[in-house]
Design an enzyme around this catalytic site. Structure first.
Site, PDB file in Angstrom:
ATOM      1  N   ALA A  74     -36.807 -49.959  13.677  1.00 59.04           N
ATOM      2  CA  ALA A  74     -35.754 -50.562  14.496  1.00 59.04           C
ATOM      3  C   ALA A  74     -36.209 -51.825  15.229  1.00 59.04           C
ATOM      4  O   ALA A  74     -35.376 -52.560  15.753  1.00 59.04           O
ATOM      5  CB  ALA A  74     -35.273 -49.539  15.533  1.00 59.04           C
ATOM      6  N   TYR A  75     -37.509 -52.078  15.301  1.00 59.46           N
ATOM      7  CA  TYR A  75     -37.974 -53.225  16.080  1.00 59.46           C
ATOM      8  C   TYR A  75     -37.720 -54.516  15.314  1.00 59.46           C
ATOM      9  O   TYR A  75     -38.248 -54.730  14.225  1.00 59.46           O
ATOM     10  CB  TYR A  75     -39.469 -53.114  16.414  1.00 59.46           C
ATOM     11  CG  TYR A  75     -39.816 -51.959  17.347  1.00 59.46           C
ATOM     12  CD1 TYR A  75     -38.824 -51.228  18.005  1.00 59.46           C
ATOM     13  CD2 TYR A  75     -41.132 -51.593  17.582  1.00 59.46           C
ATOM     14  CE1 TYR A  75     -39.139 -50.178  18.852  1.00 59.46           C
ATOM     15  CE2 TYR A  75     -41.461 -50.549  18.440  1.00 59.46           C
ATOM     16  CZ  TYR A  75     -40.452 -49.839  19.065  1.00 59.46           C
ATOM     17  OH  TYR A  75     -40.763 -48.794  19.899  1.00 59.46           O
ATOM     18  N   SER A  76     -36.913 -55.360  15.920  1.00 65.00           N
ATOM     19  CA  SER A  76     -36.562 -56.658  15.329  1.00 65.00           C
ATOM     20  C   SER A  76     -36.070 -56.500  13.895  1.00 65.00           C
ATOM     21  O   SER A  76     -36.455 -57.271  13.002  1.00 65.00           O
ATOM     22  CB  SER A  76     -37.762 -57.616  15.373  1.00 65.00           C
ATOM     23  OG  SER A  76     -38.161 -57.804  16.699  1.00 65.00           O
ATOM     24  N   GLY A  78     -36.824 -54.581  11.550  1.00 67.97           N
ATOM     25  CA  GLY A  78     -37.846 -54.375  10.512  1.00 67.97           C
ATOM     26  C   GLY A  78     -38.923 -55.448  10.535  1.00 67.97           C
ATOM     27  O   GLY A  78     -40.000 -55.289   9.945  1.00 67.97           O
ATOM     28  N   LYS A 100     -41.902 -45.399  13.462  1.00 72.10           N
ATOM     29  CA  LYS A 100     -40.795 -44.505  13.829  1.00 72.10           C
ATOM     30  C   LYS A 100     -39.592 -44.818  12.950  1.00 72.10           C
ATOM     31  O   LYS A 100     -39.300 -45.991  12.702  1.00 72.10           O
ATOM     32  CB  LYS A 100     -40.413 -44.714  15.310  1.00 72.10           C
ATOM     33  CG  LYS A 100     -41.566 -44.463  16.268  1.00 72.10           C
ATOM     34  CD  LYS A 100     -41.150 -44.525  17.717  1.00 72.10           C
ATOM     35  CE  LYS A 100     -40.997 -45.907  18.280  1.00 72.10           C
ATOM     36  NZ  LYS A 100     -42.213 -46.737  18.305  1.00 72.10           N
TER      37      LYS A 100
END
Ligand code: NAP
Length: 357
Positions: A74-76, A78, A100
């Site tokens: 979910a960070y940026s 991918g 995650k």
């Protein structure tokens, strides 16, 4: 087992701790990649490290013995996984990767069954990270739509296929984590060895249920947002505007809430102890976490080299008992029922005293 670390001019070795019930030793400081990439409404506002800056931060971590990297699909969108994978190219074997999956994702097939959805998410993460396995696969959040048996079967298949060495959760309620562990222990599933939890001097909700569970069930805690979502940095001042350039301008609505009275009481105590010890406010705040029961590793957030080098100085020394007690006092809040009964002095507390380090 111990890697030499050079941080604030002094040389120490990076302590390793066993991750819960697993056979994996991890450094007490991990590095969080929430600032890598910088896109999207929530995670992009954390700050932006492009590939070159990110590689530099990864270099510094590896030199210091911070070999555990936390990321998420979910960070940026991918990009954080991709940047981490590229920064580790050619030296994957020197790092432990924790990612995650499980939050709703634009790439999800809405018609896929949960097992297929998670399998596809893991495959995408592995591809972005440029690796055939992750060392720790974590479910980013509790998904009430997926029966725990199906979830555990799916994760177990990932472990048996060698795609995830260990499994853990993040932001799970204690009842669901305990239920999952009980199902695991009745069958032959891989066991959750860790949970990633919000735990800081201004967020001690973890202590009521999840910490005793961790002690009893050997679930190691990886503490996220150790500076209380970037608020225990020494930059926040009572009655003053938010510090220039801080991500708090953009993400304050996402930050776990804390009353001003508690926040500034903790900040005052941190400044006082920082002065006494000759350490910085972030170093003291992180060192407090390292002394707390069940904390295996603290996930550092740093959006530049200076912040990272400062935060690396949080390990290799310990606050005194008296300093720990003052920070405990400044950050203590009355827990919710039924814990209130055991927290106040009286017969209930004799039956169930709080854990002490
Ligand atoms: N599982 C989850 O749900 C979850 C949720 C959140 C985070 N995480 C993980 O935890 C990691 C860390 O979270 P976080 O970034 O929120 O941690 P944090 O330590 O609470 O905040 C880090 C922020 O504080 C400021 N800062 C850090 N060190 C500083 C220093 N020495 N001096 C001055 N300012 C400093 C920087 O922001 P500014 O420069 O903008 O002020 C930095 O981005 C993430 O990267 C991610 O891996 C997981």
């Amino acid at each position: 087992m111990c890697a030499p670390a050079v941080t604030d001019g002094s040389i120490h070795t990076m302590e390793q701790r066993r991750l819960g019930s697993s056979d994996l030793d991890v450094p007490v400081l991990a590095f969080g990649t929430g600032t890598f990439g910088g896109a999207g409404p929530l995670f992009g506002a954390w700050g932006q490290s492009n590939e070159v800056e990110a590689r530099r931060l990864v270099d510094i971590c590896l030199e210091a013995g911070v070999t555990l990297f936390d990321t998420a699909d979910a960070y940026s969108g991918g990009a954080a996984e991709q940047i981490l994978g590229s920064a580790l190219k050619g030296r994957r074997h020197k790092a432990l990767i924790a990612t995650k999956i499980g939050l709703p994702n634009a790439d999800d097939d809405p018609n896929a069954a949960p097992a297929q959805r998670l399998t596809a998410a893991l495959e995408r993460s592995l591809q972005r990270l440029g690796t055939d396995h992750v060392d720790l696969l974590q479910l980013h959040a509790f998904d009430a739509r997926i029966p725990p048996e199906i979830l555990l079967d799916t994760l177990d298949a990932f472990v048996k296929a060698g795609k995830a060495r260990h499994i853990g959760v993040s932001n799970y309620p204690s009842w669901r984590l305990m239920q999952s562990l009980a199902i695991t222990d009745q069958g032959n599933h891989s066991r959750f060895c860790s949970h990633q939890v919000y735990y800081s001097l201004i967020g001690r909700g973890y202590e009521a249920e999840l910490m005793p569970l961790g002690i009893d069930q050997q679930v190691g805690a990886l503490a996220w947002s150790p500076l209380g979502w970037g608020r225990l940095t020494g930059k926040l001042k009572r009655g003053a505007p938010l510090p220039a350039g801080s991500r708090l301008h953009k993400t304050s609505e996402f930050a776990p809430p804390v009353p001003d009275e508690l926040l500034f009481g903790v900040i005052d105590a941190l400044h006082c102890i920082a002065e006494e010890t000759g350490r910085t406010v972030p170093q003291v705040a992180i060192n407090w976490l390292l002394q707390r029961p069940t904390v295996t590793s603290v996930i550092l957030g740093a959006r530049n080299e200076a912040q990272l080098r400062d935060n690396l100085g949080a390990a290799g020394w310990t606050l005194s008992h008296e300093q720990m007690r003052r920070l405990d006092d400044a950050s203590q809040v009355l827990p919710d029922y039924p814990h209130t009964l055991y927290w106040q002095q009286g017969p209930f507390r004799q039956l169930n005293p709080p854990p002490v380090p």
